[in-house]
Design an enzyme around this catalytic site. Structure first.
Site, short mmCIF file in Angstrom:
data_model
loop_
_atom_site.label_atom_id
_atom_site.label_comp_id
_atom_site.label_asym_id
_atom_site.label_seq_id
_atom_site.Cartn_x
_atom_site.Cartn_y
_atom_site.Cartn_z
N GLY A 80 50.67 5.10 22.98
CA GLY A 80 49.72 5.81 23.74
C GLY A 80 49.71 7.41 23.72
O GLY A 80 48.76 8.12 24.09
N ASP A 81 50.84 7.93 22.80
CA ASP A 81 51.20 9.04 22.59
C ASP A 81 51.97 9.42 21.73
O ASP A 81 52.98 9.98 21.72
CB ASP A 81 51.74 9.74 24.06
CG ASP A 81 51.81 11.46 24.02
OD1 ASP A 81 51.14 11.96 23.04
OD2 ASP A 81 52.69 11.86 24.65
N MET A 82 51.58 8.72 20.37
CA MET A 82 52.52 8.86 19.38
C MET A 82 52.61 10.21 18.65
O MET A 82 51.53 10.40 17.87
CB MET A 82 52.01 7.58 18.15
CG MET A 82 52.87 7.54 17.10
SD MET A 82 54.54 7.06 17.42
CE MET A 82 54.74 6.03 18.50
N ASN A 86 58.33 12.14 20.19
CA ASN A 86 58.64 10.96 21.01
C ASN A 86 59.45 9.78 19.95
O ASN A 86 59.34 8.60 20.70
CB ASN A 86 57.29 10.35 21.53
CG ASN A 86 56.78 11.02 22.53
OD1 ASN A 86 57.45 11.55 23.39
ND2 ASN A 86 55.49 10.82 22.84
#
Length: 155
Positions: A80-82, A86
């Site tokens: 979802g927030d690659m 992260n």
């Protein structure tokens, strides 16, 4: 960075994780409903929107554009927030992921769009972008990438 993304998309591949019983819904319908709620309840940073270079007159205008251009999804399990912030790589080359707040069932282009943006912002190298899509064995879809990045603007 490119190697970390390649490992994520191959080893942890969003295509290899079963989603039939996944309780976390990050589909376009769900994200758009959240966005509409945030806009209607003034829960977004309007100052950031005004200062942005987005070609929309208001957050509601952006939302209406996203509704009008929504496309059929190919659901997979998504981080979802690659982005590289992260991804954690240990000294033996093991890879871990943090910040799973947007994880769940989402369109396959969600993670691809975020990773592609990260590669471009960090390198400005077209050849790395080409390698990224070659590693994924897919053609770049600018329309879907742009859509996911616009959807992410107000979150």
């Amino acid at each position: 960075m490119l190697d970390s993304f390649s490992v994520y998309f191959s080893r942890f591949s969003v295509r290899t994780i079963e989603i039939n019983n996944c309780p976390f819904d990050s589909s376009l319908d769900t994200r758009l409903a959240e966005l509409n709620y945030f806009i209607d309840n003034t829960l977004i940073a309007y100052d950031d929107f005004v200062d942005s270079t987005l070609p929309f007159s208001s957050p509601k205008d952006l939302y209406q554009n996203l509704l009008a251009t929504q496309f059929p999804e190919s659901p997979v399990f998504s981080h979802g927030d690659m982005n590289d912030a992260n991804i954690i790589v240990d000294s033996q080359g093991g890879i871990g992921l943090i910040d799973w707040g947007r994880g769940g069932c989402a369109d396959i282009w969600c993670d691809i769009a975020h990773a592609a943006r990260n590669i471009w912002e960090e390198t400005k190298e077209k050849t790395l972008m080409q390698r990224f899509f070659e590693n994924l064995k897919i053609d770049e879809n600018e329309q879907k990438i742009k859509y996911h990045l616009l959807l992410d603007e107000l979150f």
